[in-house]
Design a protein around this motif. Structure first.
Motif, mmCIF file in Angstrom:
data_model
loop_
_atom_site.group_PDB
_atom_site.id
_atom_site.type_symbol
_atom_site.label_atom_id
_atom_site.label_comp_id
_atom_site.label_asym_id
_atom_site.label_seq_id
_atom_site.Cartn_x
_atom_site.Cartn_y
_atom_site.Cartn_z
ATOM 1 N N THR A 170 28.210 37.256 98.117
ATOM 2 C CA THR A 170 28.214 37.475 99.232
ATOM 3 C C THR A 170 27.420 36.164 99.916
ATOM 4 O O THR A 170 27.297 35.779 101.020
ATOM 5 C CB THR A 170 26.625 37.994 99.102
ATOM 6 N N GLU A 171 27.485 34.375 98.908
ATOM 7 C CA GLU A 171 27.169 33.776 99.731
ATOM 8 C C GLU A 171 28.296 33.389 100.447
ATOM 9 O O GLU A 171 28.316 32.812 101.972
ATOM 10 C CB GLU A 171 27.307 32.368 98.419
ATOM 11 N N PHE A 172 29.799 33.242 100.366
ATOM 12 C CA PHE A 172 31.152 32.891 100.806
ATOM 13 C C PHE A 172 31.819 34.088 101.230
ATOM 14 O O PHE A 172 31.760 35.110 100.772
ATOM 15 C CB PHE A 172 32.238 31.491 100.392
ATOM 16 N N GLY A 173 32.277 34.325 102.131
ATOM 17 C CA GLY A 173 32.731 35.686 102.864
ATOM 18 C C GLY A 173 34.005 35.455 104.134
ATOM 19 O O GLY A 173 34.263 33.972 103.536
ATOM 20 N N GLY A 174 34.296 36.360 104.971
ATOM 21 C CA GLY A 174 35.110 36.558 105.913
ATOM 22 C C GLY A 174 34.000 35.363 107.203
ATOM 23 O O GLY A 174 33.192 35.364 107.034
ATOM 24 N N HIS A 175 34.781 35.550 108.359
ATOM 25 C CA HIS A 175 34.306 34.493 109.610
ATOM 26 C C HIS A 175 34.984 34.299 110.427
ATOM 27 O O HIS A 175 36.436 34.947 110.742
ATOM 28 C CB HIS A 175 34.209 33.113 108.805
ATOM 29 N N GLY A 176 34.394 33.966 111.701
ATOM 30 C CA GLY A 176 35.361 34.108 112.947
ATOM 31 C C GLY A 176 35.928 32.907 112.710
ATOM 32 O O GLY A 176 36.300 32.036 111.820
ATOM 33 N N ILE A 177 36.871 33.384 113.468
ATOM 34 C CA ILE A 177 37.954 32.322 114.150
ATOM 35 C C ILE A 177 37.811 31.279 115.010
ATOM 36 O O ILE A 177 38.542 33.127 116.050
ATOM 37 C CB ILE A 177 39.529 32.175 112.839
ATOM 38 N N GLY A 178 38.692 30.637 115.284
ATOM 39 C CA GLY A 178 39.112 30.201 117.378
ATOM 40 C C GLY A 178 39.729 29.221 117.501
ATOM 41 O O GLY A 178 40.647 28.392 116.703
ATOM 42 N N SER A 179 39.079 28.243 118.439
ATOM 43 C CA SER A 179 39.619 26.502 118.392
ATOM 44 C C SER A 179 38.880 25.971 117.601
ATOM 45 O O SER A 179 39.549 25.291 116.736
ATOM 46 C CB SER A 179 38.665 26.415 119.800
ATOM 47 N N THR A 180 38.075 26.915 115.954
ATOM 48 C CA THR A 180 37.912 26.187 115.539
ATOM 49 C C THR A 180 37.800 27.148 113.817
ATOM 50 O O THR A 180 37.902 27.611 114.428
ATOM 51 C CB THR A 180 36.631 25.652 115.038
ATOM 52 N N MET A 181 38.377 26.366 113.114
ATOM 53 C CA MET A 181 38.165 27.550 111.915
ATOM 54 C C MET A 181 37.293 28.490 111.238
ATOM 55 O O MET A 181 37.464 29.487 111.144
ATOM 56 C CB MET A 181 39.160 26.457 110.218
ATOM 57 N N HIS A 182 35.950 27.951 110.945
ATOM 58 C CA HIS A 182 34.935 28.542 110.538
ATOM 59 C C HIS A 182 34.160 28.533 112.143
ATOM 60 O O HIS A 182 33.482 27.704 112.393
ATOM 61 C CB HIS A 182 34.054 28.051 109.585
ATOM 62 N N GLN A 183 34.239 29.803 111.607
ATOM 63 C CA GLN A 183 33.463 30.190 113.534
ATOM 64 C C GLN A 183 32.274 31.870 112.552
ATOM 65 O O GLN A 183 32.396 32.016 111.894
ATOM 66 C CB GLN A 183 33.621 30.765 114.473
ATOM 67 N N ASP A 184 31.073 31.544 113.769
ATOM 68 C CA ASP A 184 30.627 33.355 113.709
ATOM 69 C C ASP A 184 31.303 34.315 114.412
ATOM 70 O O ASP A 184 32.009 33.874 114.732
ATOM 71 C CB ASP A 184 28.598 33.229 114.101
ATOM 72 N N PRO A 185 31.314 35.319 113.592
ATOM 73 C CA PRO A 185 29.929 36.163 112.986
ATOM 74 C C PRO A 185 30.183 36.000 111.325
ATOM 75 O O PRO A 185 31.537 35.413 111.258
ATOM 76 C CB PRO A 185 29.931 37.814 112.470
ATOM 77 N N HIS A 186 29.068 35.782 110.157
ATOM 78 C CA HIS A 186 29.890 35.739 108.559
ATOM 79 C C HIS A 186 30.120 37.047 108.429
ATOM 80 O O HIS A 186 29.073 38.523 109.253
ATOM 81 C CB HIS A 186 28.619 35.177 108.055
#
Length: 258
Positions: A170-186
């Motif tokens: 559970t350390e790495f998973g999916g994520h929000g994305i938009g104007s940048t690659m990695h955003q909330d929510p995890h």
């Protein structure tokens, strides 16, 4: 930061997603026994430039890496699963290769990953593991929709992976994305339904089930980037970028029809 895209930005996201998908599937078709990972990286860079897009990885320097990443695509072989740094390595028959690509076009990013076996060999355990991540991804997408919860997605993904018998990190998973690659929510790859952020139309999520055959523990290569299974077992990773719409979830990282 959590971004909600408007209709104009969503149209741009569709274009970015198609570019990601087209590049990944072109690279999959080119990857063969004897192909060097550095050639895959070079091909990716050329195709990104030709599409008028920008790599999200070249200058990427998060706290967990030894940045900047300095390459255009993540290439993970066999026991490597995440953030695979391209290096001078030729693919062999039966290798399990994961390609993970994120790029930005016209100010919107998209992210996707595919795992597949190189050459003619089809090790049954590797085939089963890839299939499990793809089924988990499909389940996560099916659980996503307006006003569903992040926990609903995590639970759907984790149920498939757990029932297939794989430990879940559970350390790495999916994520929000938009104007940048990695955003909330995890978006963890397992969780409890009905919990977490409520999904809103206009939200983009990168969902990415990944597993290691017999462990949930990762180790980091000396390159400071590549994450491998602690036991040396094989790994698999599947990812799509989706948009939450009024009707449900739209997959943005599908190849365009030929």
């Amino acid at each position: 930061m959590i971004e909600i895209l408007n209709s104009t930005e969503l149209a741009r996201a569709r274009v970015a997603g198609s570019v990601v998908a087209d590049i990944l599937h072109t690279l999959k078709a080119r990857a063969a026994v004897g192909t060097n990972l550095l050639d895959i990286d070079r091909w990716a860079g050329t195709m990104i430039a030709d599409a008028g897009a920008r790599s999200c990885y070249v200058d990427y320097a998060p706290s967990f890496g030894r940045g900047p990443f300095g390459h255009y695509i993540c290439t993970a072989v066999n026991d490597a699963v995440l953030h695979g740094l391209p290096h001078d390595h030729e693919l062999a028959d039966g290798d399990l290769l994961t390609l993970d690509l994120a790029l930005s076009k016209d100010g919107v990013a998209a992210d996707s990953a595919i795992s597949f076996i190189v050459g003619e060999s089809r090790p049954p355990a590797s085939v089963a593991m890839i299939d499990a991540t793809e089924r988990a991804l499909a389940a996560g997408i099916a659980a996503a929709g307006p006003w569903a919860r992040i926990g609903d997605i995590s639970h759907a993904i984790g149920s498939v992976l757990g029932q297939a018998g794989y430990p879940i990190n559970t350390e790495f998973g999916g994520h929000g994305i938009g104007s940048t690659m990695h955003q909330d929510p995890h978006v963890a790859n397992t969780g409890r339904p009905g919990r977490g952020y409520a999904l809103r139309p206009g939200l983009l999520l990168a969902l990415e089930p990944w597993v290691m055959e017999d462990t949930a523990e990762l180790v980091t290569d000396a390159d400071g980037w590549t994450l491998r299974s602690a036991t040396g077992c094989r790994t698999a990773h599947s990812e799509h970028t989706i948009a939450i719409t009024d009707e449900g979830a739209e997959i943005l990282t599908l190849p365009r029809p030929a």
